[in-house]
Scaffold this motif. Structure first.
Motif, PDB file in Angstrom:
ATOM      1  N   ASP A  93       0.970  -1.123   0.059  1.00 49.00           N
ATOM      2  CA  ASP A  93      -0.103   0.009  -0.021  1.00 49.00           C
ATOM      3  C   ASP A  93       0.793   1.235  -0.140  1.00 49.00           C
ATOM      4  O   ASP A  93       0.643   2.132  -0.875  1.00 49.00           O
ATOM      5  N   ASP A  95       2.585   1.430  -3.527  1.00 50.31           N
ATOM      6  CA  ASP A  95       1.598   2.285  -4.547  1.00 50.31           C
ATOM      7  C   ASP A  95       1.491   3.518  -4.389  1.00 50.31           C
ATOM      8  O   ASP A  95       1.130   4.233  -5.271  1.00 50.31           O
ATOM      9  N   ARG A  96       1.569   4.188  -3.125  1.00 49.71           N
ATOM     10  CA  ARG A  96       1.212   5.600  -2.948  1.00 49.71           C
ATOM     11  C   ARG A  96       2.434   6.135  -2.969  1.00 49.71           C
ATOM     12  O   ARG A  96       2.510   7.442  -2.535  1.00 49.71           O
TER      13      ARG A  96
END
Length: 171
Positions: free
Chosen positions: A131, A134-135
């Motif tokens: 996560d 991906d950010r």
């Protein structure tokens, strides 16, 4: 050397057609700068490929690549000043320009792909979750966590002031 002359001639010819008011000296500066930037992009791409294969950043420090660009810029200018690239019998056509633009686009594409792979490698090395990866390395906001910086305090204030009220009203 023939490829170098071909690229230099094509870039010079395109700049000559686009910037009709520039004198030859300015065109040589611009051509030299463009070719130097291409060479630096190739150098950074090679550096990125080396880092992907297990070499660390100390193999080629970024400062050396900047110095490399200055040296290449000077050498390019001196080589182009001789005008040897114009004596190889090349004729300026738009085909030459398209080939050089495709070559530059390919170099930029490979550079971006290698940089993206290196970014993912760095995030894996730092044990970031998928996560966070991906950010782009930014952790999601957690209002229960104590802020570590001014940005975190501002986010917590925004959450306490606006978002908490909005979520309570919607329930």
């Amino acid at each position: 050397m023939k490829i170098y002359n071909y690229v230099a001639f094509s870039v010079y010819g395109l700049l000559k057609r686009v910037n009709k008011k520039d004198d030859k000296r300015k065109l040589l500066y611009k051509t030299s700068l463009i070719i130097s930037l291409i060479m630096v992009l190739v150098s950074f791409t090679i550096k990125g490929i080396l880092e992907l294969n297990g070499y660390n950043d100390t193999v080629i420090p970024p400062l050396y690549l900047f110095l490399w660009m200055i040296i290449v810029l000077i050498i390019n200018y001196l080589c182009l000043k001789k005008r040897g690239f114009q004596e190889n019998g090349f004729e300026f056509t738009w085909k030459n320009t398209v080939v050089v633009i495709v070559l530059i686009s390919g170099i930029i594409t490979v550079f971006i792909l290698v940089a993206d792979k290196n970014r993912e490698r760095i995030f894996r090395k730092r044990n970031y979750s998928q996560d966070v990866t991906d950010r782009g390395g930014i952790k999601p906001f957690n209002p229960d966590e104590k802020p570590q910086s001014l940005e975190g305090e501002v986010r917590l204030w925004l959450y306490d002031t606006f978002e908490k009220k909005d979520s309570a009203e919607s329930k």
